[in-house]
Design a protein around this motif. Structure first.
Motif, PDB file in Angstrom:
ATOM      1  N   LEU A  28       4.943   1.704  -0.022  1.00 31.93           N
ATOM      2  CA  LEU A  28       5.630   2.442  -1.075  1.00 31.93           C
ATOM      3  C   LEU A  28       6.561   3.495  -0.482  1.00 31.93           C
ATOM      4  CD1 LEU A  28       6.076   3.265  -4.038  1.00 31.93           C
ATOM      5  CD2 LEU A  28       4.056   4.745  -3.818  1.00 31.93           C
ATOM      6  N   TYR A  29       6.072   4.250   0.494  1.00 30.56           N
ATOM      7  CA  TYR A  29       6.911   5.276   1.109  1.00 30.56           C
ATOM      8  C   TYR A  29       8.145   4.651   1.750  1.00 30.56           C
ATOM      9  CZ  TYR A  29       2.959   8.531   0.600  1.00 30.56           C
ATOM     10  OH  TYR A  29       1.964   9.320   0.101  1.00 30.56           O
ATOM     11  N   GLN A  49      10.732   3.996  -0.797  1.00 35.35           N
ATOM     12  CA  GLN A  49      11.371   5.233  -1.241  1.00 35.35           C
ATOM     13  C   GLN A  49      12.405   5.709  -0.222  1.00 35.35           C
ATOM     14  OE1 GLN A  49       7.720   7.411  -1.865  1.00 35.35           O
ATOM     15  NE2 GLN A  49       7.740   7.005  -4.068  1.00 35.35           N
ATOM     16  N   ASP A  89       0.835  -1.198   0.000  1.00 38.13           N
ATOM     17  CA  ASP A  89       0.000   0.000   0.000  1.00 38.13           C
ATOM     18  C   ASP A  89       0.872   1.250   0.000  1.00 38.13           C
ATOM     19  OD1 ASP A  89       1.031  -0.029   2.556  1.00 38.13           O
ATOM     20  OD2 ASP A  89      -0.878  -0.509   3.528  1.00 38.13           O
ATOM     21  N   GLN A  90       0.237   2.425   0.223  1.00 37.18           N
ATOM     22  CA  GLN A  90       0.978   3.673   0.191  1.00 37.18           C
ATOM     23  C   GLN A  90       2.074   3.706   1.250  1.00 37.18           C
ATOM     24  OE1 GLN A  90      -0.141   5.476  -2.341  1.00 37.18           O
ATOM     25  NE2 GLN A  90       1.412   7.071  -2.223  1.00 37.18           N
ATOM     26  N   GLN A  91       1.794   3.158   2.432  1.00 39.28           N
ATOM     27  CA  GLN A  91       2.793   3.115   3.494  1.00 39.28           C
ATOM     28  C   GLN A  91       3.998   2.282   3.066  1.00 39.28           C
ATOM     29  OE1 GLN A  91       2.852   4.557   6.619  1.00 39.28           O
ATOM     30  NE2 GLN A  91       4.840   3.625   7.023  1.00 39.28           N
ATOM     31  N   ASP A 148      -2.631  -7.004  -5.302  1.00 35.81           N
ATOM     32  CA  ASP A 148      -1.946  -6.589  -4.072  1.00 35.81           C
ATOM     33  C   ASP A 148      -2.252  -7.491  -2.881  1.00 35.81           C
ATOM     34  OD1 ASP A 148      -4.576  -5.913  -3.722  1.00 35.81           O
ATOM     35  OD2 ASP A 148      -4.213  -3.829  -3.153  1.00 35.81           O
ATOM     36  N   ARG A 174       9.803  -1.916  -5.594  1.00 37.66           N
ATOM     37  CA  ARG A 174       8.836  -1.126  -6.368  1.00 37.66           C
ATOM     38  C   ARG A 174       8.652  -1.693  -7.775  1.00 37.66           C
ATOM     39  NH1 ARG A 174      11.787   2.841  -3.885  1.00 37.66           N
ATOM     40  NH2 ARG A 174      12.891   3.514  -5.768  1.00 37.66           N
TER      41      ARG A 174
END
Length: 315
Positions: free
Chosen positions: A97-98, A101, A93-95, A164, A121
């Motif tokens: 992904l961060y 990064q 999820d977005q968490q 996912d 990623r």
């Protein structure tokens, strides 16, 4: 060595089967110091990627929740530990992904992260199989319900799943005559707003959904065949499947040896290939499992092989 493990909360580990626990136990047995944190404990301060980490000591207890003690806490730059091992479970999820990064920024500062942020990623666990189409069954990905219906019409017996998920969640077997076909496709695609993977059903699933582990591009000699329980399509252990360790077949080894060097070259130290019959179905890179099951039934110290690889990369 000092090893930082980024994972889900330690208190929730089922240590009788958890692969991250096996890694930590093996590393601790060699005298390495273990630190642990959640992905939410990562931060960027004054340009440096840090973690608010707990110093973990493993006890002699082999069951329950007292298998570890927290003996300290510290804020540490990822570049200042010898290895960072990313073991947080999906969803991606977005968490998540961060976190990848931040890992990439940390790597630019000298951190050694396994698996690398960029690789995590780049390799969606479902979509990655299209890089190796010579090994896959008929498969498509679309958020168009019309496309998915046409694929089911062509192949009649089809597995559909989200891009996912993990542990068998959201996997359905559908046919042309399924009264719930429309509802299932609408639900998985969120009414055409989210891509769905469709794969031709492989009858070889009755013999198991094989998890083949690659460590630094080299296959472990035994895999775990996850066999569906009676009346089930899914072999996932989380969905009630039973795990039977088996030596790799010639086809298993062909797939593993073809993919292994390419995946390792892109920063994937640990990969779990899913193979049904002769076909590759997934390339798992986030938190591949089955260490303990393979070790218990084959005698191969899988965690030992993994920590060997970490040591080669970092010592």
């Amino acid at each position: 060595m000092r090893i930082l493990v980024v994972a889900d909360p330690l208190a929730g580990f089922k240590i009788y089967k958890d692969s991250t626990y096996a890694m930590m136990r093996e590393a601790a047995s060699r005298g390495h110091q273990i630190l642990a944190c959640l992905s939410s404990d990562l931060r960027l301060k004054n340009g440096i990627v840090e973690a608010q980490a707990q110093v973990v000591v493993l006890t002699d207890t082999q069951s329950g929740h007292d298998w570890y003690r927290i003996v300290g806490e510290e804020i540490i730059a990822l570049r200042d530990v010898d290895a960072v091992i990313m073991r947080k479970d999906p969803p991606f999820d977005q968490q998540y992904l961060y976190a990848t990064q931040l890992f990439s920024l940390a790597e630019a500062q000298g951190a050694r992260v396994f698996n690398r942020g960029q690789a995590l990623r780049d390799f969606n666990e479902k979509l990655a199989i299209f890089q190796f189409e010579q090994f896959i069954a008929p498969t498509m990905v679309s958020q168009s319900i019309a496309d998915l219906r046409a694929f089911v019409s062509e192949h009649d017996d089809v597995i559909v799943k989200p891009l996912d998920g993990m542990g068998g969640v959201g996997i359905f077997r559908i046919t042309n005559n399924d009264a719930n076909l429309g509802s299932i496709l609408e639900m998985l695609s969120q009414n055409g707003e989210k891509p769905v993977m469709a794969q031709k059903y492989l009858p070889a699933i009755k013999d198991g959904d094989k998890r083949i582990l690659l460590i630094d591009g080299v296959p472990v000699d035994w895999c775990l065949a996850r066999i569906p329980q009676q009346g089930e399509t899914r072999g996932n252990l989380a969905a009630g499947g039973s795990g039977v360790a088996r030596p790799l077949t010639a086809r298993d080894r062909e797939i593993a040896e073809a993919l292994g060097p390419q995946l390792a070259a892109q920063g994937l130290l640990l990969v779990g290939l899913d193979v049904i019959g002769d076909n590759l179905t997934e390339v798992n890179v986030t938190s591949p499992t089955c260490f303990q099951e393979i070790t218990a039934q084959s005698g191969i110290n899988v965690a030992g092989l993994f920590i060997d690889a970490i040591e080669r990369k970092c010592v």
